[in-house]
Design a protein around this motif. Structure first.
Motif, PDB file in Angstrom:
ATOM      1  N   GLY A   1      -1.641  -0.845   8.700  1.00 34.03           N
ATOM      2  CA  GLY A   1      -0.716  -1.645   7.920  1.00 34.03           C
ATOM      3  C   GLY A   1      -1.324  -2.263   6.681  1.00 34.03           C
ATOM      4  N   SER A   2      -0.618  -3.234   6.146  1.00 31.01           N
ATOM      5  CA  SER A   2      -1.005  -3.890   4.903  1.00 31.01           C
ATOM      6  C   SER A   2      -1.711  -5.213   5.194  1.00 31.01           C
ATOM      7  CB  SER A   2       0.246  -4.168   4.070  1.00 31.01           C
ATOM      8  OG  SER A   2       1.082  -5.108   4.759  1.00 31.01           O
ATOM      9  N   GLU A   3      -2.090  -5.890   4.142  1.00 27.10           N
ATOM     10  CA  GLU A   3      -2.676  -7.218   4.290  1.00 27.10           C
ATOM     11  C   GLU A   3      -1.679  -8.197   4.910  1.00 27.10           C
ATOM     12  OE1 GLU A   3      -5.922  -9.378   3.179  1.00 27.10           O
ATOM     13  OE2 GLU A   3      -5.931  -7.702   4.572  1.00 27.10           O
ATOM     14  N   ALA A   4      -0.385  -7.966   4.664  1.00 26.72           N
ATOM     15  CA  ALA A   4       0.638  -8.809   5.299  1.00 26.72           C
ATOM     16  C   ALA A   4       0.593  -8.628   6.810  1.00 26.72           C
ATOM     17  CB  ALA A   4       2.019  -8.467   4.749  1.00 26.72           C
ATOM     18  N   ASP A   5       0.443  -7.384   7.262  1.00 25.28           N
ATOM     19  CA  ASP A   5       0.318  -7.126   8.696  1.00 25.28           C
ATOM     20  C   ASP A   5      -0.933  -7.800   9.257  1.00 25.28           C
ATOM     21  OD1 ASP A   5       2.606  -5.338   9.064  1.00 25.28           O
ATOM     22  OD2 ASP A   5       1.485  -3.942   7.815  1.00 25.28           O
TER      23      ASP A   5
ATOM     24  N   GLU B   1       2.021  -8.628  -4.219  1.00 25.44           N
ATOM     25  CA  GLU B   1       1.191  -7.471  -4.571  1.00 25.44           C
ATOM     26  C   GLU B   1      -0.048  -7.420  -3.682  1.00 25.44           C
ATOM     27  OE1 GLU B   1      -0.102  -4.048  -6.467  1.00 25.44           O
ATOM     28  OE2 GLU B   1       1.817  -5.089  -6.724  1.00 25.44           O
ATOM     29  N   LYS B   2      -0.690  -8.548  -3.479  1.00 27.03           N
ATOM     30  CA  LYS B   2      -1.893  -8.618  -2.663  1.00 27.03           C
ATOM     31  C   LYS B   2      -1.600  -8.278  -1.208  1.00 27.03           C
ATOM     32  CE  LYS B   2      -5.185 -11.946  -0.736  1.00 27.03           C
ATOM     33  NZ  LYS B   2      -5.667 -13.364  -0.749  1.00 27.03           N
ATOM     34  N   TYR B   3      -0.515  -8.828  -0.677  1.00 18.42           N
ATOM     35  CA  TYR B   3      -0.273  -8.706   0.761  1.00 18.42           C
ATOM     36  C   TYR B   3       0.502  -7.447   1.154  1.00 18.42           C
ATOM     37  CZ  TYR B   3      -2.268 -13.270   1.609  1.00 18.42           C
ATOM     38  OH  TYR B   3      -3.152 -14.317   1.712  1.00 18.42           O
ATOM     39  N   PHE B   4       1.464  -7.039   0.342  1.00 18.69           N
ATOM     40  CA  PHE B   4       2.277  -5.888   0.725  1.00 18.69           C
ATOM     41  C   PHE B   4       1.768  -4.555   0.180  1.00 18.69           C
ATOM     42  CE2 PHE B   4       5.551  -9.329   1.057  1.00 18.69           C
ATOM     43  CZ  PHE B   4       5.714  -9.245   2.435  1.00 18.69           C
ATOM     44  N   ASN B   5       1.007  -4.598  -0.881  1.00 16.91           N
ATOM     45  CA  ASN B   5       0.564  -3.352  -1.513  1.00 16.91           C
ATOM     46  C   ASN B   5      -0.934  -3.101  -1.372  1.00 16.91           C
ATOM     47  OD1 ASN B   5       3.202  -2.900  -2.343  1.00 16.91           O
ATOM     48  ND2 ASN B   5       2.907  -3.883  -4.331  1.00 16.91           N
ATOM     49  N   THR B   6      -1.571  -3.812  -0.439  1.00 16.83           N
ATOM     50  CA  THR B   6      -2.998  -3.630  -0.178  1.00 16.83           C
ATOM     51  C   THR B   6      -3.197  -3.326   1.296  1.00 16.83           C
ATOM     52  OG1 THR B   6      -3.520  -5.253  -1.912  1.00 16.83           O
ATOM     53  CG2 THR B   6      -5.282  -4.694  -0.349  1.00 16.83           C
ATOM     54  N   ASN B   7      -4.029  -2.349   1.594  1.00 14.46           N
ATOM     55  CA  ASN B   7      -4.289  -2.006   2.992  1.00 14.46           C
ATOM     56  C   ASN B   7      -4.991  -3.154   3.713  1.00 14.46           C
ATOM     57  OD1 ASN B   7      -3.191   0.581   2.719  1.00 14.46           O
ATOM     58  ND2 ASN B   7      -5.156   1.470   2.125  1.00 14.46           N
ATOM     59  N   ALA B   8      -4.734  -3.256   4.997  1.00 20.00           N
ATOM     60  CA  ALA B   8      -5.313  -4.321   5.817  1.00 20.00           C
ATOM     61  C   ALA B   8      -6.833  -4.287   5.737  1.00 20.00           C
ATOM     62  CB  ALA B   8      -4.855  -4.172   7.265  1.00 20.00           C
ATOM     63  N   THR B   9      -7.421  -5.453   5.570  1.00 16.67           N
ATOM     64  CA  THR B   9      -8.880  -5.542   5.424  1.00 16.67           C
ATOM     65  C   THR B   9      -9.597  -5.764   6.755  1.00 16.67           C
ATOM     66  OG1 THR B   9      -8.664  -7.920   4.961  1.00 16.67           O
ATOM     67  CG2 THR B   9      -8.729  -6.420   3.067  1.00 16.67           C
ATOM     68  N   ASP B  10      -8.834  -5.778   7.857  1.00 17.10           N
ATOM     69  CA  ASP B  10      -9.473  -5.964   9.161  1.00 17.10           C
ATOM     70  C   ASP B  10      -9.738  -4.643   9.869  1.00 17.10           C
ATOM     71  OD1 ASP B  10      -6.896  -5.211   9.802  1.00 17.10           O
ATOM     72  OD2 ASP B  10      -6.447  -6.960  11.060  1.00 17.10           O
ATOM     73  N   GLY B  11      -9.516  -3.537   9.135  1.00 18.76           N
ATOM     74  CA  GLY B  11      -9.779  -2.219   9.699  1.00 18.76           C
ATOM     75  C   GLY B  11      -8.660  -1.686  10.573  1.00 18.76           C
ATOM     76  N   GLU B  12      -7.582  -2.459  10.740  1.00 12.03           N
ATOM     77  CA  GLU B  12      -6.445  -2.005  11.545  1.00 12.03           C
ATOM     78  C   GLU B  12      -5.340  -1.478  10.649  1.00 12.03           C
ATOM     79  OE1 GLU B  12      -5.295  -4.423  14.881  1.00 12.03           O
ATOM     80  OE2 GLU B  12      -7.184  -5.544  14.819  1.00 12.03           O
TER      81      GLU B  12
END
Length: 244
Positions: free
Chosen positions: A68-72, A55-66
């Motif tokens: 994809g998701s957090e998984a990306d 849930e955290k990694y696949f369903n959350t937007n990337a937090t580095d400003g780029e």
């Protein structure tokens, strides 16, 4: 040259059932990558990571400003930090047809690939054999080159003449009773071959970085790695940033 993707790593049916809450929106290879990466840093068990952290990694937007998701974002971080062993669990298998033996030699300079290559010992390449003789790859650099402006003998004509002479010599050796495994010694590096090639994602990204368009590599292997990239992105478009 013809390159086709014929197989790639997938989740087992049992594991899919366990993560079915997430599976409809999670790519198999991404799930494998997350499981491998987070195993190194999480107190959770590998079999539980997608269920507990998906849930955290696949369903959350990337937090580095780029994109994809957090998984990306996590995989970008892993690639930047060179912790690439975690990508070795993802494999792709290709059929590669009509490439030169010269290209095959270049491939062997890269590590962690598996090859099954058409044999010149068992596949006879005589004019009267089932193969109809050996095929060859002409380097792109031949185009437009001439030996003499007066005689207008093209580089391609010189090349073709050499191939014809070698075919005739191969045929004569075979007629003289020389085994195919020895007659093949005169075949040129331009002779085409077919192979099945398997590599893990880490190795594929590495060979692409060294042989891609603009790298200065020979054109034939540039075409190969670009085809490999294209075939992988057809099933895993999320990997495009890592090729760039």
């Amino acid at each position: 040259m013809d390159v086709q993707l014929i197989a790639y790593t997938q989740l087992s049916e049992d594991f899919k059932q366990e993560i079915q809450e997430f599976y409809s929106s999670v790519n198999d290879r991404a799930a494998i990558a997350l499981s491998a990466i987070r195993t190194c840093y999480s107190h959770n068990k590998p079999s539980e990571i997608v269920k507990l952290e998906g849930e955290k990694y696949f369903n959350t937007n990337a937090t580095d400003g780029e994109k994809g998701s957090e998984a990306d974002r996590l995989i970008r971080q892993i690639v930047k930090s060179k912790h690439l062993s975690t990508l070795e669990h993802i494999n792709y298998t290709f059929s590669v047809e009509g490439v030169s033996r010269a290209l095959l030699g270049q491939l062997t300079r890269h590590r962690h690939f598996s090859f099954s290559v058409q044999s010149q010992r068992y596949v006879r390449l005589g004019s009267d054999d089932k193969s109809g003789g050996f095929n060859f790859v002409s380097p792109e650099s031949l185009e437009g080159k001439v030996l003499s402006e007066e005689n207008i003998i093209s580089a391609q004509e010189i090349f073709n003449s050499a191939m014809a002479m070698l075919q005739s010599s191969y045929d004569d050796l075979r007629k003289a009773g020389v085994p195919a495994e020895d007659a093949r010694s005169i075949l040129p590096q331009a002779t085409t071959t077919n192979l099945v090639l398997t590599g893990n994602l880490r190795s594929i990204l590495e060979i692409y970085s060294k042989r891609k368009n603009g790298s200065g590599a020979q054109k034939e292997i540039v075409h190969l790695v670009e085809f490999i990239k294209e075939r992988i992105l057809s099933v895993d478009p999320w990997l495009e940033p890592f090729f760039n």
